[in-house]
Design an enzyme around this catalytic site. Structure first.
Site: not given
Length: 547
Positions: A65, A107-108, A174, A202, A204, A243, A310
């Protein structure tokens, strides 16, 4: 509004530039961007005028990813360099006066991360509760994040017979941030990189990060407050840029419900999406309504403004009909669209290369209330690669010269689209690069834009967005024509009678009449930033005043 300037609030009028180390510059000739290559171009970034670099994930990863599947939060992906290369990059950036923030993706993790390998080794594993497990797959949320790849957020683990939660891809389990051990470990990750020079992160997908915290156990937002307090103790002025793609009434609580003790800045997804609707319609109405509806953040917080990033250009806060309007205007082909809710295109191609419209759009971005955020390559009109899968279409290698200039290898890590490049833009005084440099320079000189009180003005023409920014007795008026026809804005500037408006983007002045109503002609896609100066005093008035 009175402006209080301190170094701890540097982000109030920063210019943030997001880049992917992997696609920015190859420094060792293997076809992959790296920290050595990025360090070589620090002077370019400093010359552009940006003040803060935002690095997309650079941690070790299986790269399923694009780096957002992390296997080690305490190191650098070997393809991109070493920790030593990172430290040298940080030293060089700081030497040029640049701050650096990085993606915080907690978060994961990757399913190959040692934490998850241990967690899934057995139900009695010490790290079992570091992730979210269930005996039965619980109901899915209303919408799976990536419907093209997943139809559930639960994945069965045959070894232990339970299901683990993955809000995104199945290879990204997660983390359970309700677990105090996980929260402590995340704080250690932040502390590690801050010791190496980062000024913040930043964060996510923030709502997904805290949604696993049960309100019965604790306030989910306490976690964000804990992170903010930890960072402030370690380094005053550090930032959390969140975000948070939610409506305004839900989003305010991520700042800290008036306290300003959680996220420092939040991206304004609502205004961004309304801006694209305005651009598609050539009607300022949708954007103007968003700016009027937008609540003031707490004193020590700020909105982050952007037009592209992005990811996909998400349009999920608009109606289906409104989305279709934007698709028709900027991405009519199905392969330009993604997830049924967004576009996978960069801004310049969306405008068909019309430089007048492109320049107007970036002028609009820098004039809007908030901290402007650019995606790498926007300053040269870098193109997209629609043959790439999904969101990778916009994550193309930076083009430094007509030949490419990204790498000396025959094959770069990703296909490089033909088109504009840095070298050509540097030689052209009328180029988009020079325009972005001018906008940044004027923005940094115009503290009212970042610190002031903002008022949307009636412009007398539906295609024109006009607003004024007031701070410490200083005022700037910004006017943008979203249409391809000449027009005239008529503004009510009561209180500024006989003041002089000085154009900041071109030479020229305009005097405000005694009526307070001023007419401003605008070219097709025209834009004007006007600084207000005190009224001119005639010799007769000066004589009377002296007596």
């Amino acid at each position: 509004m009175r402006m209080t300037y301190t170094s701890d609030l540097w982000w109030k009028n920063a210019v943030v530039y997001c880049l992917d180390v992997e696609t920015f510059k190859d420094g060792n000739g293997d076809g992959i961007g790296d920290f050595r290559g990025l360090t070589q171009e620090i002077d370019y970034l400093a010359g552009l005028g940006i003040t803060c670099l935002w690095l997309m994930p650079f941690y070790p990863t299986p790269n399923k990813d694009d780096g957002y599947d992390v296997t080690d939060f305490y190191s650098v992906d070997p393809r991109l360099g070493t920790l030593g290369d990172f430290v040298e990059f940080m030293r060089t950036a700081h030497d040029r006066g640049l701050r650096v923030i990085a993606d915080l993706v907690v978060n994961h993790t990757s399913d190959q991360h040692p934490w998850f390998v241990e967690s899934r080794s057995g139900r009695d594993s010490p790290r079992r509760d570091w992730y979210v497990w269930s005996d039965t797959p619980e109901p899915n949320p209303k919408e799976v994040v990536f419907p093209d790849k997943e139809d559930s957020v639960w994945e069965h683990d045959p070894h232990t017979g339970q299901y683990y939660l993955h809000t995104f891809y199945r290879h990204q389990p997660d983390l359970n941030v309700a677990n105090p051990e996980v929260r402590d470990e995340i704080a250690r990750v932040l502390g590690f990189w801050m010791e190496l020079g980062l000024s913040g992160f930043r964060v996510d997908a923030v709502p997904f990060l805290i949604e696993n915290v049960s309100p019965e156990l604790a306030d989910p937002h306490d976690f964000l407050a804990e992170l903010r307090a930890f960072m402030t103790r370690r380094k005053g002025g550090s930032v959390l840029l969140g975000e948070v793609n939610l409506e305004y009434d839900q989003l305010l609580e991520y700042f800290g419900d008036g306290l300003g003790d959680q996220l420092t800045m939040c991206f304004d997804f609502v205004a961004m999406q309304r801006a694209w609707l305005s651009l598609a319609r050539r009607d300022a109405g949708p954007l103007a309504s968003a700016l009027r509806e937008r609540p003031e953040p707490p004193k020590d917080c700020q909105w982050a403004m952007f037009l592209r990033n992005h990811d996909e250009l998400t349009l999920d806060k608009l109606t289906e009909d409104e989305r279709q309007e934007i698709f028709a205007a900027f991405g009519p082909d199905k392969d330009m669209q993604i997830f049924g809710r967004g576009l996978r295109r960069r801004l310049p191609p969306m405008f068909g290369g019309d430089e007048r419209r492109i320049k107007m759009a970036y002028s609009l971005l820098f004039s809007l209330p908030g901290t402007p955020v650019l995606f790498y390559g926007e300053e040269i009109g870098l193109g997209e690669d629609l043959s790439a899968e999904g969101r990778m279409a916009v994550r193309t290698p930076m083009r430094w010269s007509a030949e490419g200039g990204f790498t000396q290898a025959e094959r770069p890590v990703r296909a490089m689209p033909d088109g504009p490049n840095v070298a050509d833009h540097r030689r052209d005084n009328d180029s988009l690069l020079r325009w972005i440099q001018l906008l940044i320079e004027r923005y940094r000189e115009s503290l009212e834009l970042a610190w002031g009180d903002h008022t949307v003005l009636d412009a007398g023409d539906p295609a024109v967005l006009a607003h004024r920014c007031d701070a410490d007795g200083a005022t700037i008026v910004a006017v943008h024509n979203l249409d391809d026809r000449e027009c005239e804005a008529e503004l009510d500037l009561t209180g500024l009678e006989r003041c002089v408006l000085t154009d900041l983007l071109v030479d020229g002045t305009v005097k405000v009449p005694g009526s307070g109503r001023v007419r401003l002609p605008l070219d097709p896609y025209g834009c004007r930033w006007l600084r207000v100066s005190a009224p001119e005093v005639s010799p007769e008035d000066a004589s009377v005043k002296a007596q």
